[in-house]
Design a protein around this motif. Structure first.
Motif, mmCIF file in Angstrom:
data_model
loop_
_atom_site.group_PDB
_atom_site.id
_atom_site.type_symbol
_atom_site.label_atom_id
_atom_site.label_comp_id
_atom_site.label_asym_id
_atom_site.label_seq_id
_atom_site.Cartn_x
_atom_site.Cartn_y
_atom_site.Cartn_z
ATOM 1 N N PRO A 1 37.666 -9.295 44.254
ATOM 2 C CA PRO A 1 38.571 -8.211 44.684
ATOM 3 C C PRO A 1 38.960 -7.274 43.544
ATOM 4 O O PRO A 1 38.982 -6.051 43.719
ATOM 5 C CB PRO A 1 39.788 -8.974 45.229
ATOM 6 C CG PRO A 1 39.267 -10.314 45.615
ATOM 7 C CD PRO A 1 38.202 -10.619 44.625
ATOM 8 N N MET A 2 39.241 -7.851 42.367
ATOM 9 C CA MET A 2 39.635 -7.022 41.234
ATOM 10 C C MET A 2 38.429 -6.300 40.624
ATOM 11 O O MET A 2 38.561 -5.188 40.087
ATOM 12 C CB MET A 2 40.335 -7.871 40.172
ATOM 13 C CG MET A 2 41.591 -8.576 40.684
ATOM 14 S SD MET A 2 42.797 -7.418 41.396
ATOM 15 C CE MET A 2 43.721 -6.971 39.930
ATOM 16 N N GLN A 3 37.259 -6.910 40.717
ATOM 17 C CA GLN A 3 36.042 -6.227 40.281
ATOM 18 C C GLN A 3 35.818 -4.968 41.126
ATOM 19 O O GLN A 3 35.474 -3.903 40.596
ATOM 20 C CB GLN A 3 34.819 -7.149 40.432
ATOM 21 C CG GLN A 3 34.661 -8.176 39.324
ATOM 22 C CD GLN A 3 33.464 -9.071 39.578
ATOM 23 O OE1 GLN A 3 33.436 -9.825 40.551
ATOM 24 N NE2 GLN A 3 32.471 -9.001 38.700
ATOM 25 N N ALA A 4 36.026 -5.101 42.428
ATOM 26 C CA ALA A 4 35.841 -3.960 43.340
ATOM 27 C C ALA A 4 36.761 -2.799 42.946
ATOM 28 O O ALA A 4 36.321 -1.648 42.838
ATOM 29 C CB ALA A 4 36.101 -4.390 44.780
ATOM 30 N N LYS A 5 38.043 -3.114 42.710
ATOM 31 C CA LYS A 5 39.005 -2.061 42.336
ATOM 32 C C LYS A 5 38.687 -1.471 40.961
ATOM 33 O O LYS A 5 38.770 -0.252 40.760
ATOM 34 C CB LYS A 5 40.429 -2.634 42.333
ATOM 35 C CG LYS A 5 40.991 -2.897 43.721
ATOM 36 C CD LYS A 5 42.440 -3.337 43.677
ATOM 37 C CE LYS A 5 43.367 -2.187 43.338
ATOM 38 N NZ LYS A 5 44.784 -2.564 43.444
ATOM 39 N N SER A 6 38.315 -2.325 40.010
ATOM 40 C CA SER A 6 38.040 -1.861 38.645
ATOM 41 C C SER A 6 36.871 -0.883 38.632
ATOM 42 O O SER A 6 36.943 0.183 38.009
ATOM 43 C CB SER A 6 37.736 -3.047 37.732
ATOM 44 O OG SER A 6 38.829 -3.928 37.677
ATOM 45 N N TYR A 7 35.787 -1.268 39.298
ATOM 46 C CA TYR A 7 34.621 -0.383 39.325
ATOM 47 C C TYR A 7 34.906 0.900 40.100
ATOM 48 O O TYR A 7 34.377 1.971 39.757
ATOM 49 C CB TYR A 7 33.406 -1.106 39.915
ATOM 50 C CG TYR A 7 32.661 -1.935 38.901
ATOM 51 C CD1 TYR A 7 31.773 -1.343 38.012
ATOM 52 C CD2 TYR A 7 32.865 -3.311 38.816
ATOM 53 C CE1 TYR A 7 31.093 -2.100 37.063
ATOM 54 C CE2 TYR A 7 32.194 -4.080 37.870
ATOM 55 C CZ TYR A 7 31.315 -3.461 36.997
ATOM 56 O OH TYR A 7 30.654 -4.202 36.047
ATOM 57 N N TYR A 8 35.752 0.795 41.129
ATOM 58 C CA TYR A 8 36.121 1.998 41.890
ATOM 59 C C TYR A 8 36.826 3.002 40.982
ATOM 60 O O TYR A 8 36.472 4.195 40.943
ATOM 61 C CB TYR A 8 37.004 1.612 43.076
ATOM 62 C CG TYR A 8 37.660 2.796 43.754
ATOM 63 C CD1 TYR A 8 36.896 3.802 44.335
ATOM 64 C CD2 TYR A 8 39.044 2.910 43.796
ATOM 65 C CE1 TYR A 8 37.502 4.895 44.954
ATOM 66 C CE2 TYR A 8 39.655 3.986 44.414
ATOM 67 C CZ TYR A 8 38.876 4.981 44.998
ATOM 68 O OH TYR A 8 39.474 6.056 45.597
ATOM 69 N N TYR A 9 37.844 2.539 40.226
ATOM 70 C CA TYR A 9 38.597 3.467 39.375
ATOM 71 C C TYR A 9 37.802 3.901 38.145
ATOM 72 O O TYR A 9 38.024 4.989 37.603
ATOM 73 C CB TYR A 9 39.959 2.868 39.008
ATOM 74 C CG TYR A 9 40.894 2.911 40.190
ATOM 75 C CD1 TYR A 9 41.391 4.126 40.653
ATOM 76 C CD2 TYR A 9 41.232 1.751 40.897
ATOM 77 C CE1 TYR A 9 42.214 4.187 41.765
ATOM 78 C CE2 TYR A 9 42.057 1.808 42.000
ATOM 79 C CZ TYR A 9 42.538 3.035 42.437
ATOM 80 O OH TYR A 9 43.338 3.098 43.550
ATOM 81 N N TRP A 10 36.846 3.085 37.732
ATOM 82 C CA TRP A 10 35.930 3.523 36.672
ATOM 83 C C TRP A 10 35.087 4.691 37.197
ATOM 84 O O TRP A 10 34.845 5.675 36.497
ATOM 85 C CB TRP A 10 35.044 2.360 36.241
ATOM 86 C CG TRP A 10 34.373 2.569 34.898
ATOM 87 C CD1 TRP A 10 34.516 3.637 34.059
ATOM 88 C CD2 TRP A 10 33.473 1.667 34.252
ATOM 89 N NE1 TRP A 10 33.766 3.475 32.926
ATOM 90 C CE2 TRP A 10 33.115 2.266 33.010
ATOM 91 C CE3 TRP A 10 32.954 0.428 34.578
ATOM 92 C CZ2 TRP A 10 32.236 1.659 32.122
ATOM 93 C CZ3 TRP A 10 32.087 -0.187 33.689
ATOM 94 C CH2 TRP A 10 31.735 0.415 32.474
#
Length: 566
Positions: A98-107
């Protein structure tokens, strides 16, 4: 002893540390809770947190992610990705999807703000993979929306619209009014670019988006939908409405980057209503924009106004600047790079999936092959057993029928001799004749049953059924089958084919047709066995009756004639 005690204490400490999971910093959790409804408050809260308060890698990664997210929600352009890299590296290391998804999204959002659209697309595709793995449809909706926005910026309208449609379905599914309004507005913009025949569809979509944005009182969304409506009404030569919605867009705009585009839009709307002084005020305000595409639009309108006012030198200067900024904007177009990036991402994804699944594939192939081979052998064995069983049953049944027929024939022969040799009274003779008739009837029934179980009869039924189902058959009725049919017919009907051939000059084909008429098969099905048309069958039967058997009664059929001949 002391060394053993020390070792035990160290081991206990290691186990305790390994099993203990620190909970996130309470301040970070509180900032996260403010993120959706009060992003400005969340930003101020996060900025107050000092680096020394972040004691663990988890806290530092969480803080980096939240800080990037809150800046994005407050429309602060980010061109530095050092913070989000901390989050990406940490969440990749612990495989927190879940946090990988958000991190890559904001990257991806940072790459978007850097105008590095191919790299942004890579990050968004990685993010969407993680979001789909955890079925986070809400986040997936926003990722798809950003992907579609990148396509739209590069004027890849068809690709953009297909992605927007996916986003729209997710927004409806998740009941996300913000996302739905945004998507409808963007799809309306695509319809505007398609031309006049799509203006009606564009208006429906954007008006619905505007209605939703007003209902949820989302200022920036109202600004965006009002902007789209102003642009549409400007194209439709509805100057008054274009000015009204352009003003509404500016009044609700919090995003400074979009503010200059709003000035250009209002200046353009005033130009179309021939209010050149007002148009010049807002066009000059828009000149502070750094976006070359926006500046190209401004100088185009300034050139038009100067020309209308008779300022030809100024008009030429404005046109020169318009051309320069337009060329610069076109050079920044990254449409081809985005398409190449998309293809590369798909290729990499397929290669990764192939490598990941190769071992499983080999396993499934081996297991599947072994299973189906074993199943095939079992089924083959069962089939052979079944075939042998039914053949034995047929042989046994054939022997029983033969024995019963033999007995019936002996009884019939005995009764016939009794009636002929002995002088019985009329009543006794009548009784014996009745008994003889019953025996003959039973014999005929046995012969019919024997015929129906014969190989030739079964084959005829198979061929007919195949033709009825598929209009073709893999089997055909050959010469050996016809010989078998003649033999079975003679057994059943007291050598009728021999008697027919002796009395009438019948050809081999005509004998075959007579045999078929003595079966229970409908005449319409004869064509499947004789491989000719139904009409040819009827004509051949009529010719046998009239020319060979000299039958003058036109009302009688060949079947009826043969039954009388029995």
């Amino acid at each position: 002893m002391k060394s053993n005690t020390l070792a035990i204490l160290i081991l206990a400490y290691c186990i305790l540390v390994a099993c203990t999971r620190t909970s996130p910093n309470a301040q970070l959790v509180q900032a996260d809770s403010l993120m959706q409804k009060f992003p400005d408050s969340a930003l101020r809260f996060l900025q107050k947190i000092r680096p020394e308060e972040l004691n663990s890698l988890e806290d530092r990664a969480y803080h980096a992610l939240l800080l990037t997210e809150v800046k994005d929600k407050n429309f602060i352009q980010q061109t530095e990705d050092s913070q989000i890299r901390i989050a990406v590296q940490y969440y990749d290391s612990i495989k927190d999807i879940p946090m990988q998804a958000k991190s890559y999204y904001y990257w991806g959002c940072i790459r978007r703000d850097q105008n590095n659209h191919p790299e942004a697309l890579k990050k968004f595709f990685t993010a969407i993979t993680h979001a789909q793995n955890i079925s986070d449809n809400k986040l997936a909706g926003y990722i798809y929306n950003n992907i579609a926005n990148l396509y739209l910026l590069q004027r890849l309208n068809e690709q953009a619209d297909s992605i927007y449609q996916i986003t729209e379905r997710l927004a409806i599914q998740e009941k996300d009014s913000n996302l739905l309004a945004d998507v409808l507005s963007q799809r309306g913009m695509i319809d505007i670019n398609r031309g006049k025949e799509y203006y009606s569809e564009a208006e429906q979509k954007i008006l619905l988006a505007f209605k939703i944005s007003r209902h949820i009182a989302q200022r920036n969304l109202m600004a965006k939908t009002a902007y789209s409506l102003s642009l549409l009404y400007g194209r439709m030569n509805m100057g008054k409405e274009a000015v009204e919605f352009a003003k509404l867009s500016l009044n609700n705009q919090d995003n400074v980057k979009m503010l200059y585009r709003g000035y250009l839009l209002l200046g353009d709307a005033y130009y179309k209503t021939v209010q050149y002084d007002s148009a010049l005020i807002y066009l000059n305000k828009a000149l502070y924009s750094r976006d070359h595409s926006t500046k190209a639009g401004i100088y185009m309108r300034l050139a038009d106004i100067a020309q209308k006012q008779g300022k030809l030198e100024q008009a030429l200067e404005m046109e020169r600047k318009y051309s320069a900024y337009l060329d610069s904007a076109q050079q920044k177009q990254q449409g081809a790079a985005i398409v190449i990036t998309e293809k590369n991402i798909l290729i990499q994804r397929k290669q990764s999936e192939f490598k990941t699944n190769l071992g499983q594939l080999y396993y499934y192939i081996t297991t599947g092959t072994a299973f189906f081979l074993a199943l095939f052998l079992v089924l083959l064995k069962c089939y052979k057993k079944k075939v042998i069983y039914y053949k034995q049953k047929e042989i046994e049944m054939g022997k029983k029928l033969e024995e019963v027929l033999r007995q019936k024939n002996e009884q019939i022969s005995f009764l016939q001799k009794e009636i002929a040799l002995h002088h019985y009274s009329q009543t006794e003779k009548q009784t014996l004749k009745e008994e003889l008739h019953i025996l003959k009837t039973e014999r005929q029934a046995l012969l019919k049953e024997s015929y129906e179980h014969s190989e030739v009869c079964v084959k005829m039924k198979r061929i007919i059924q195949s033709y009825k189902k598929t209009d073709k058959s893999n089997e055909r009725f050959d010469e050996e089958d016809w010989k078998q049919l003649i033999a079975e017919t003679d057994i059943r009907w007291n050598d009728i084919t021999i008697r027919l051939a002796a009395k009438y000059p019948l050809s081999q084909d005509e004998i075959y047709l007579c045999c078929l008429h003595l079966t229970d098969i409908p005449t319409s099905h004869f064509r499947y066995l004789m491989e000719c048309s139904r009409d040819a069958i009827y004509k051949k039967g009529k010719r046998i009756l009239e020319q060979k058997m000299k039958c003058t009664d036109k009302s009688i059929s060949l079947r009826e004639f043969l039954e009388q001949f029995l």
